[in-house]
Design an enzyme around this catalytic site. Sequence first.
Site, PDB file in Angstrom:
ATOM      1  N   LYS A  93       0.856  -1.194   0.000  1.00  0.00           N
ATOM      2  CA  LYS A  93       0.000   0.000   0.000  1.00  0.00           C
ATOM      3  C   LYS A  93       0.888   1.239   0.000  1.00  0.00           C
ATOM      4  O   LYS A  93       1.926   1.260   0.671  1.00  0.00           O
ATOM      5  CB  LYS A  93      -0.882  -0.051   1.253  1.00  0.00           C
ATOM      6  CG  LYS A  93      -1.915   1.065   1.367  1.00  0.00           C
ATOM      7  CD  LYS A  93      -2.740   0.896   2.646  1.00  0.00           C
ATOM      8  CE  LYS A  93      -3.810   1.959   2.811  1.00  0.00           C
ATOM      9  NZ  LYS A  93      -4.607   1.779   4.047  1.00  0.00           N
ATOM     10  N   SER A 135      -9.578   1.695   3.285  1.00  0.00           N
ATOM     11  CA  SER A 135      -8.772   2.464   2.374  1.00  0.00           C
ATOM     12  C   SER A 135      -7.731   1.638   1.603  1.00  0.00           C
ATOM     13  O   SER A 135      -7.161   2.137   0.637  1.00  0.00           O
ATOM     14  CB  SER A 135      -8.031   3.559   3.157  1.00  0.00           C
ATOM     15  OG  SER A 135      -7.145   2.987   4.092  1.00  0.00           O
ATOM     16  N   SER A 143      -9.451  -0.734   7.487  1.00  0.00           N
ATOM     17  CA  SER A 143      -8.950  -0.610   6.112  1.00  0.00           C
ATOM     18  C   SER A 143      -8.232  -1.820   5.537  1.00  0.00           C
ATOM     19  O   SER A 143      -7.943  -1.832   4.341  1.00  0.00           O
ATOM     20  CB  SER A 143      -8.036   0.602   6.000  1.00  0.00           C
ATOM     21  OG  SER A 143      -8.818   1.752   5.901  1.00  0.00           O
TER      22      SER A 143
HETATM   23  N1  GLN Z   1     -12.828   4.147   6.875  1.00  0.00           N
HETATM   24  C1  GLN Z   1     -12.224   4.543   8.104  1.00  0.00           C
HETATM   25  C2  GLN Z   1     -11.774   5.970   7.993  1.00  0.00           C
HETATM   26  O1  GLN Z   1     -12.094   6.579   7.053  1.00  0.00           O
HETATM   27  C3  GLN Z   1     -11.070   3.630   8.418  1.00  0.00           C
HETATM   28  C4  GLN Z   1      -9.912   3.888   7.543  1.00  0.00           C
HETATM   29  C5  GLN Z   1      -8.694   3.080   7.913  1.00  0.00           C
HETATM   30  O2  GLN Z   1      -8.775   2.049   8.555  1.00  0.00           O
HETATM   31  N2  GLN Z   1      -7.550   3.591   7.519  1.00  0.00           N
HETATM   32  O3  GLN Z   1     -11.131   6.500   8.840  1.00  0.00           O
END
Ligand code: GLN
Length: 487
Positions: A79, A154, A178
């Site tokens: 990532k 994400s 994420s």
């Molecule tokens: N969707 C959640 C956020 O927007 C979690 C994102 C993540 O785990 N990086 O913060």
Amino acid sequence: MEPYELTAHELAERLARKELSAVEAVESQFARIEAVEGRIDAYLLQTRDTALEQARAVDEARVRGEALGPLAGVPYAAKDVLCTNGVTTTCGSKILRNFVPPYDATVVANCRAAGLSLLGKTNMDEFAMGSSTENSAFKITRNPWDLERIPGGSSGGSAAAVAADEAFLALGSDTGGSIRQPASMCGCVGLKPTYGRVSRYGLIAYASSLDQIGPLTKDVRDCALFQQVLSVHDPLDSTSSSDHPAPHYVSALTGEVKGLKAGVVKELMGEGIEPGVQECVRKAIAVMEGLGVECEEVEMPHCEYALPVYYIIAPAECSSNLARFDGVRYGHRTDEPVADYEDMFAKTRAEGFGPEVRLRIIKGTYVLSKGYYDAYYLKALKVRTLIRRDFDRAFGRFDVLLSPTSPTVAFKIGERVDDPLAMKLADICTIPVNLAGIPALNVPCGFSKGLPVGLQIMGKPFDEETLLRVGYAYEQQAGWAGRKPSV
Ligand code: GLN
């Protein structure tokens, strides 16, 4: 069967038997990427030369008869939140568009040392803020099961890459879901390790008390093998635990789970969970019972506050973490004429950060400001403790807890961009886990409307082993692994 279709452990076995070289594996992988990437858009950057160079080194070491790790020669994707020495690392943001780190994140260094070849950097929501990868400043990644749909987020690029056979293994990061949520939506295995299990050194920080790096893989065995590479104490991260040496994860994959106790989280099995998802998870629980796991409902009364608590703590931490992007130390600086330093900071940040990131910085600054700190931030920390206690209590009785990973299957691209609440609800089952700091595993548990559904298995702190044991036994019995989308 083409090499890219294999799981990482199948590939590793062939490499060890010298039926295939690591260079051939990389070449097969890039042929696949060339064929489907135009439709999926999982990668922000491909590092073919690096991958070939790393593969060549493994092939030569094998010829010399050197002892190699179990995943030596297997290609993986990272990532783009992870720093890679000499390789552009954008974090999905315009502000880091041209940032070339002078060092590797510890996990990337560990992969290198274990002989894995880096295929490239995967797409993500800007600074890991989002649930659909639509907040990337650069491109939309598509779900390999339905190109009209989001891959989750994400770490959507990593999940889509694994699901579309564009990577054998991928690294993601999980602050509120994420890794697990995109794994669920793309039908792969994803593990969020215990907070402190994996070094965060070189991970571009979002919310430091919640962030954790982990693997996305084609099956549970690959997950165990990859997690082994990542579970190394790191003096460069003061939260990396030295008290819990990693066990040999693959040894836990016995298929034996009889007598284990599983709590089914009541609050995550009813309202807000799509019927098709509930049905798959209930069937998965029945499979577990068939294997001898004793399943029983458990109440977690503070779970319902997890989302509001998270959306105070995560923005608070991000507002502090992202202060470093100021046009001086890293990345983009405005070309506009500026009056003074403050004007330069303001213009740089307004140009560099996307709308979701700006919104969170503003919210975080607000909840930390004088007069609001006690009312919001401190209150959120207290409720976080209550959520943690719910888990402690539950783990007094149960070895693992079960729930859906995502309340719905993957939604359509664009469907939720104007509905921030609906977007945030995508993480309702995963966020409590980050607040408590415990590990959780997503394993595919069937299909609803032709789209993958995921089962979340949550565990005691530093007990990734039991998650892998249960996940493996379920996977072997249920037989969803190996189902592939036709891209
Ligand atoms: N969707 C959640 C956020 O927007 C979690 C994102 C993540 O785990 N990086 O913060």
